[in-house]
Write an enzyme that holds these catalytic residues in place. Structure first.
Site, short mmCIF file in Angstrom:
data_model
loop_
_atom_site.label_atom_id
_atom_site.label_comp_id
_atom_site.label_asym_id
_atom_site.label_seq_id
_atom_site.Cartn_x
_atom_site.Cartn_y
_atom_site.Cartn_z
N GLU A 58 46.45 39.83 42.16
CA GLU A 58 45.45 40.76 42.69
C GLU A 58 45.62 40.95 44.19
O GLU A 58 45.54 42.07 44.71
CB GLU A 58 44.02 40.24 42.42
CG GLU A 58 43.66 40.19 40.95
CD GLU A 58 44.00 38.85 40.30
OE1 GLU A 58 44.99 38.21 40.70
OE2 GLU A 58 43.26 38.47 39.38
N CYS A 89 40.41 35.03 40.24
CA CYS A 89 39.89 33.78 40.80
C CYS A 89 38.89 34.10 41.92
O CYS A 89 38.76 35.24 42.36
CB CYS A 89 41.04 32.93 41.34
SG CYS A 89 41.71 33.49 42.92
N CYS A 92 40.31 35.84 45.02
CA CYS A 92 40.64 37.25 44.78
C CYS A 92 39.37 38.10 44.65
O CYS A 92 39.36 39.26 45.06
CB CYS A 92 41.52 37.39 43.55
SG CYS A 92 43.20 36.79 43.84
#
Ligand code: THU
Length: 137
Positions: A58, A89, A92
């Site tokens: 990402e 996560c 991100c």
């Protein structure tokens, strides 16, 4: 997001997936973001022998988008090679929030299962640039 944009976004994340460099975790991820310009920017995870240096897919896609001149993102797709649809996560989520606090989030499993959500659901009460000026968001 239109169905056509959704298809393009998922296709771009899928195209990046085989380029993932994940020799340590073996967990391959492709991602793509939809910019305000309408262009799509892709990334994949890039691991490192010094494990904390590794980059998630990402944030790779965000960096590609910003390098191309984007300043606002409206959607992100994340495609994984195994298991269930995988959410971004925490790091991100924060990185995505900078450019699209209420992004459309599309999570795609290898078998094609899709989960759709929004970044404001994944990261409620986010810290944003407004707080730096003494305000909120
Ligand atoms: N990873 C991503 O690229 N995106 C996610 O949303 C979750 C995790 C990567 C980081 C690392 O290379 C591997 O997956 C295992 O954590």
């Amino acid at each position: 997001m239109t169905d056509e944009a959704l298809d393009r976004l998922v296709a771009a994340a899928r195209a990046a997936l085989p380029n993932a460099y994940a020799p340590y975790s073996g967990f391959h991820v492709g991602a793509a973001v939809l910019g305000a310009s309408g262009a799509i920017h892709a990334g994949c995870n890039v691991e490192n022998a010094s494990y904390p240096v590794s980059l998630c897919a990402e944030r790779g896609a965000i960096a590609a988008a910003v390098a191309a001149g984007e300043r606002a993102l409206s959607a992100v797709a994340v495609v994984t090679a195994q298991g269930d649809p995988c959410p971004p996560c925490g790091m991100c989520r924060q990185a995505l929030s900078e450019f699209g606090p209420d992004l459309d989030v599309v999570l795609v499993a290898a078998d094609g299962r899709i989960v759709r959500t929004r970044l404001s659901t994944l990261l409620p009460d986010a810290f944003g640039p407004g707080f730096l000026d003494g305000g909120s968001r």
